[in-house]
Design an enzyme around this catalytic site. Structure first.
Site, PDB file in Angstrom:
ATOM      1  N   GLU A 111      -5.563  -5.843  -2.969  1.00 32.86           N
ATOM      2  CA  GLU A 111      -6.490  -4.789  -3.007  1.00 32.86           C
ATOM      3  C   GLU A 111      -6.434  -4.628  -4.457  1.00 32.86           C
ATOM      4  O   GLU A 111      -7.599  -4.231  -4.909  1.00 32.86           O
ATOM      5  CB  GLU A 111      -5.633  -3.402  -2.725  1.00 32.86           C
ATOM      6  CG  GLU A 111      -5.763  -3.504  -0.999  1.00 32.86           C
ATOM      7  CD  GLU A 111      -5.022  -2.290  -0.278  1.00 32.86           C
ATOM      8  OE1 GLU A 111      -3.688  -2.122  -0.920  1.00 32.86           O
ATOM      9  OE2 GLU A 111      -5.505  -1.488   0.396  1.00 32.86           O
ATOM     10  N   GLU A 131       0.362  -4.826   5.469  1.00 31.97           N
ATOM     11  CA  GLU A 131       1.012  -3.242   5.653  1.00 31.97           C
ATOM     12  C   GLU A 131       1.154  -2.935   7.184  1.00 31.97           C
ATOM     13  O   GLU A 131       1.986  -1.888   7.474  1.00 31.97           O
ATOM     14  CB  GLU A 131      -0.167  -2.246   5.134  1.00 31.97           C
ATOM     15  CG  GLU A 131      -0.266  -2.003   3.627  1.00 31.97           C
ATOM     16  CD  GLU A 131      -1.341  -2.988   3.176  1.00 31.97           C
ATOM     17  OE1 GLU A 131      -1.628  -4.221   3.921  1.00 31.97           O
ATOM     18  OE2 GLU A 131      -1.699  -3.213   2.020  1.00 31.97           O
TER      19      GLU A 131
HETATM   20  N1  CAA Z   1       8.339  -3.428  -2.772  1.00 30.11           N
HETATM   21  C1  CAA Z   1       9.585  -3.621  -3.246  1.00 30.11           C
HETATM   22  N2  CAA Z   1      10.270  -4.651  -3.196  1.00 30.11           N
HETATM   23  C2  CAA Z   1       9.669  -5.715  -2.853  1.00 30.11           C
HETATM   24  C3  CAA Z   1       8.506  -5.783  -2.222  1.00 30.11           C
HETATM   25  C4  CAA Z   1       7.750  -4.715  -2.433  1.00 30.11           C
HETATM   26  N3  CAA Z   1       6.494  -4.606  -1.899  1.00 30.11           N
HETATM   27  N4  CAA Z   1       8.424  -6.970  -1.756  1.00 30.11           N
HETATM   28  C5  CAA Z   1       9.589  -7.857  -1.862  1.00 30.11           C
HETATM   29  N5  CAA Z   1      10.474  -6.774  -2.238  1.00 30.11           N
HETATM   30  C6  CAA Z   1      11.922  -7.230  -2.787  1.00 30.11           C
HETATM   31  C7  CAA Z   1      12.547  -7.692  -1.562  1.00 30.11           C
HETATM   32  O1  CAA Z   1      13.232  -6.522  -1.027  1.00 30.11           O
HETATM   33  C8  CAA Z   1      13.449  -8.499  -2.388  1.00 30.11           C
HETATM   34  O2  CAA Z   1      14.603  -7.880  -2.631  1.00 30.11           O
HETATM   35  P1  CAA Z   1      16.210  -8.143  -2.900  1.00 30.11           P
HETATM   36  O3  CAA Z   1      15.941  -9.559  -3.778  1.00 30.11           O
HETATM   37  O4  CAA Z   1      16.777  -6.991  -3.578  1.00 30.11           O
HETATM   38  O5  CAA Z   1      16.556  -8.383  -1.379  1.00 30.11           O
HETATM   39  C9  CAA Z   1      12.872  -9.262  -3.416  1.00 30.11           C
HETATM   40  O6  CAA Z   1      11.688  -8.458  -3.586  1.00 30.11           O
HETATM   41  C10 CAA Z   1      12.308 -10.559  -2.959  1.00 30.11           C
HETATM   42  O7  CAA Z   1      11.727 -10.452  -1.946  1.00 30.11           O
HETATM   43  P2  CAA Z   1      11.874 -11.642  -0.766  1.00 30.11           P
HETATM   44  O8  CAA Z   1      13.430 -12.027  -0.581  1.00 30.11           O
HETATM   45  O9  CAA Z   1      11.306 -11.243   0.296  1.00 30.11           O
HETATM   46  O10 CAA Z   1      11.054 -12.868  -1.723  1.00 30.11           O
HETATM   47  P3  CAA Z   1      10.469 -13.973  -0.777  1.00 30.11           P
HETATM   48  O11 CAA Z   1       9.854 -15.117  -1.927  1.00 30.11           O
HETATM   49  O12 CAA Z   1      10.930 -14.704   0.363  1.00 30.11           O
HETATM   50  O13 CAA Z   1       8.959 -13.370  -0.417  1.00 30.11           O
HETATM   51  C11 CAA Z   1       7.097 -11.911  -0.442  1.00 30.11           C
HETATM   52  C12 CAA Z   1       8.124 -12.641  -1.279  1.00 30.11           C
HETATM   53  C13 CAA Z   1       6.173 -13.004   0.679  1.00 30.11           C
HETATM   54  C14 CAA Z   1       6.057 -11.312  -1.426  1.00 30.11           C
HETATM   55  C15 CAA Z   1       7.734 -10.955   0.567  1.00 30.11           C
HETATM   56  O14 CAA Z   1       8.862 -10.291  -0.516  1.00 30.11           O
HETATM   57  C16 CAA Z   1       7.005  -9.844   1.109  1.00 30.11           C
HETATM   58  O15 CAA Z   1       6.444 -10.187   2.034  1.00 30.11           O
HETATM   59  N6  CAA Z   1       6.945  -8.719   0.514  1.00 30.11           N
HETATM   60  C17 CAA Z   1       6.274  -7.457   1.204  1.00 30.11           C
HETATM   61  C18 CAA Z   1       4.830  -7.662   0.907  1.00 30.11           C
HETATM   62  C19 CAA Z   1       4.303  -6.470   1.818  1.00 30.11           C
HETATM   63  O16 CAA Z   1       4.470  -5.902   2.639  1.00 30.11           O
HETATM   64  N7  CAA Z   1       3.290  -5.744   0.805  1.00 30.11           N
HETATM   65  C20 CAA Z   1       2.456  -4.610   1.344  1.00 30.11           C
HETATM   66  C21 CAA Z   1       3.287  -3.465   0.711  1.00 30.11           C
HETATM   67  S1  CAA Z   1       2.565  -1.979   1.198  1.00 30.11           S
HETATM   68  C22 CAA Z   1       1.198  -1.550   0.556  1.00 30.11           C
HETATM   69  O17 CAA Z   1       0.683  -2.553  -0.527  1.00 30.11           O
HETATM   70  C23 CAA Z   1       0.183  -0.344   0.734  1.00 30.11           C
HETATM   71  C24 CAA Z   1      -0.838  -0.594   0.062  1.00 30.11           C
HETATM   72  O18 CAA Z   1      -1.963  -0.813   0.508  1.00 30.11           O
HETATM   73  C25 CAA Z   1      -0.744   0.325  -1.225  1.00 30.11           C
END
Ligand code: CAA
Length: 696
Positions: A111, A131
């Protein structure tokens, strides 16, 4: 002259003549926590106020662009500035802003890109609005800007599926303007220069109009009402995307309200528990430390499980030696694996041009001695202790020193199996779930003598196979099947006492399970449970109310479910219909047992079934079979089709509260004090007001 300055700890500005670069550096995934939001806002405001810069380019440091909002902040009081406001400030910037995205640009991260005036993707980029997987919807303009750039169908697809869109597709749909190779900072400088030179056009996304597509909106809304009536955020997504017809201020306000409302739901809490739980299960000391090699894996048994396990390893790029005792069994195994791999190609999980290379990593053999060269063996043969003892005795003589010896048993004693070898420290349980190349759960069962590096190797294997490895201790059925064995009786008792199998299934599907327990039984094969009941007949507790009468009689008719065309339901093409002969069987059993059937509401069915599940899950935590409640929750989400939005049985238990659960058990115990017993841990929690979440 180049000059750099920090706006705060996470955001910096670098000036190069007319170009201003803004760098986001918030490891590990550059989530837009409060400091990032504030820093971005200040950076853009300062650059506009100062004058001087003629173009701004935003990029991120580290392995990925921005993974979205900081999920850890969810559920806490919001800290200004709000993400959509920051992005509107960026969109309104007088100085044109470009963004360069690499890795994954997800949720608020994507976004952010959408709010800039031109977007460059670095090769390999994937963008997405995930999300929905957190019980939310895009809350920072995603529902407003994607439809303006790529149309309503694409916006609905992205926001409702949460899928990651590959860069090429994003380019074709107009979500990014260019796809380039290189280091994000270098690409950012070049892109900014192109803006200055008039070679890269900039525009404000919200100046565009969403192309009208009422039909897509209506069709999707109708489909969701039918298929996901109990979910909250999907319906809100449609409303918010529809609002992109309106001017930005109004559309964003509707999106914001929907986001805030979603944030307040238990579904959001359940799904965020699932997100962190998936990661927490391997965050324990047992999963860390030295591991043994995993360069070649042996699988013994070419049945459904063995073939699925072999498929899973091959898809992860690990060569497999598959051992069977007879040629026809081996041929069947190879045929199943080939079918599985072809399925992966047709589902888009494996590139078609990789198929032959993947199958080329499979070595089928009748010679067990071939296992001398493997690093880890997974035995997946018939569930009989004698057979397993024999195999592990042989493996002891064949396998190289240090090889890991694993059994895929779903309930047998790993210690007894390990005792058949001279190296019990190398033995553990690796319990896969069928179909093993699809289901993500892997129970990693620790024997009394399992060495630390062998256990850590189990977790390393789970990671390589992209599975969720959960630590379990030895007991009949480990975590999942032990709990299942208990609560499936509750479903049988409900049927004996007056509910129909279909009513039980419908009620639990309404709760969120993809399939009710009787449909699952029909799918898995009713003969499996029948065999187990026969196996346990001699050791059955005489005080326990027998739950198998109806199922036994169904099986005695040769009706094992889907594979025989009949079980609780009749399968004749089309949708399954309740088997009328089962109703007769139920009537007969009730008459024989002198049971007067009574009515159950759907809510009563859900309460009894879930309370039974929670009771045994609590005991599993209490006696240490599972290390923590979150481990039980992840077993159920990834192995048993438990509705993700409910977070898992023990997360759900916290939403009810221990006191209420104890009350329920005591009420049910009046009918059957043997089955319904309050686990001491639950009693204690009811007294001191603690929750399962406190034990994680
Ligand atoms: N916020 C906080 N922590 C996050 C995060 C986030 N959005 N995304 C990942 N992390 C953290 C994980 O919990 C993990 O922490 P630990 O090492 O303490 O376990 C660390 O970052 C690394 O993450 P992964 O182990 O998942 O790493 P990866 O390389 O396998 O994957 C990724 C990376 C594809 C970005 C994956 O982490 C992911 O899918 N993250 C979530 C993405 C998501 O759902 N974003 C939407 C958020 S909601 C939003 O954005 C609302 C809005 O419209 C405003």
């Amino acid at each position: 002259m180049a000059e750099s300055r920090q706006v705060n700890d996470l955001i910096s500005i670098e000036r190069q003549g007319d170009i201003a670069l803004i760098c986001i550096d918030n490891p590990p995934v550059n989530a837009t926590g409060q400091q990032v939001r504030e820093g971005l806002q200040k950076a853009v405001e300062q650059l506009n106020a100062e004058g001087g810069a003629k173009v701004i380019a935003i990029y991120a440091a580290g392995r990925t662009f921005v993974a979205g909002a900081d999920i850890k902040e969810f559920g806490k009081p919001p800290q200004p500035p709000a993400l959509p406001d920051v992005f509107n400030i960026i969109e309104d910037s007088e100085i044109p802003v470009t963004s360069v995205m690499h890795g994954t640009a997800l949720g608020g991260g994507f976004e952010l890109g959408l709010a800039t005036h031109a977007r460059i993707g670095i090769e390999g980029l994937r963008v997405g609005l995930p999300e929905i997987n957190l019980g939310l919807l895009p809350g920072a303009g995603g529902t407003q800007r994607v439809p303006r750039l790529a149309g309503i169908p694409m916006a609905l697809d992205m926001a409702l599926s949460g899928r990651m869109v590959p860069a090429q597709e994003a380019l074709e749909k107009g979500l990014i303007d260019r796809l380039e190779a290189g280091d994000p900072r270098d690409v950012a400088i070049a892109a900014a220069q192109d803006v200055l030179d008039g070679k890269l056009q900039t525009r404000r996304t919200c100046d565009l109009d969403t192309p009208k597509d009422d039909a897509a909106l209506e069709e999707t809304a109708t489909m969701l009402r039918k298929k996901q009536p109990h979910m909250f955020s999907p319906h809100k997504i449609v409303e918010a995307v529809r609002a992109s017809y309106l001017p930005r201020t109004e559309g964003m306000a509707i999106e914001r309200q929907a986001f805030v409302d979603s944030m307040d739901t238990p579904q959001r809490a359940g799904m965020i528990h699932a997100f962190f739980g998936e990661r927490a299960v391997s965050g324990i000391p047992e999963a860390k430390g030295d591991t043994r090699p995993l360069d070649r894996i042996g699988v013994i048994g070419g049945g459904t499980m063995g073939s699925g396990i072999a498929t899973s390893c091959l898809l992860a790029g690990i060569p497999v030696t598959l051992v069977e005792v007879a040629q026809d069994g081996l041929d069947r195994g190879v045929a199943t694996i080939t079918k599985n791999i072809d399925g992966a190609v047709s589902r888009g999980k494996l590139a078609a041009d990789k198929r032959d290379a993947v199958l080329g990593m499979l070595t089928p053999t009748l010679a067990m001695e071939e296992l001398a060269r493997v690093d880890l063996v997974i035995e997946a043969v018939f569930e009989k202790m004698d057979v397993k003892r024999d195999i592990f005795g042989k493996l002891d003589g064949i396998c190289k020193q240090g090889a890991v010896l694993a059994s895929n048993t779903s309930y047998l004693d790993i210690n007894e199996i390990a005792a058949c070898t001279s190296r019990p420290q190398d033995v553990l349980g690796l319990h896969f779930f069928s179909p093993a190349h699809v289901m993500r759960l892997l129970e990693i069962v620790q024997g009394e003598k399992t060495a630390a590096d062998v256990l850590a190797t189990g977790f390393a294997l789970a990671k390589k196979l992209k599975k969720v490895g959960v630590l379990a201790q030895v007991c009949d059925g480990f975590i999942g099947n032990r709990i299942l064995a208990h609560y499936s009786k509750a479903a049988s008792y409900l049927v004996l006492d007056g509910a129909s199998p279909q009513q039980v299934d419908d009620a639990l599907e309404g709760f969120g399970f993809a399939m009710g327990p009787h449909k699952v039984g029909d799918l898995a094969g009713l003969d499996i449970g029948w065999m187990t009941r026969k196996r346990k007949a001699d050791t059955r507790d005489p005080n326990e109310r027998y739950a198998g009468d109806v199922a036994d009689r169904i099986c005695e008719n040769g009706w094992f479910g889907r594979k025989t065309g009949k079980g609780y339901y009749v399968y004749e093409g089309g949708a399954p219909v309740p088997n009328p002969e089962v109703a007769t069987i139920i009537d007969t059993v009730r008459t024989e047992k002198g049971i007067t059937p009574r009515e159950f509401t759907d809510q009563e069915i859900i309460d009894r079934y879930m309370t039974a599940m929670i009771s045994e899950a609590a005991r599993v935590v209490e006696d240490g079979t599972a290390k923590r409640p979150v481990d039980v929750d992840m077993v159920f989400l990834f192995g048993y089709g438990f509705p993700r939005f409910r977070g898992g049985p023990l997360h759900y238990a916290d939403t009810i509260g221990a006191a209420e659960l104890v009350e329920r058990i005591k009420t049910y115990a009046k009918e059957d004090p043997h089955y319904w017993q309050v686990p001491p841990i639950l009693e204690k929690m009811a007294q001191d007001g603690t929750k399962f979440a406190d034990l994680n």
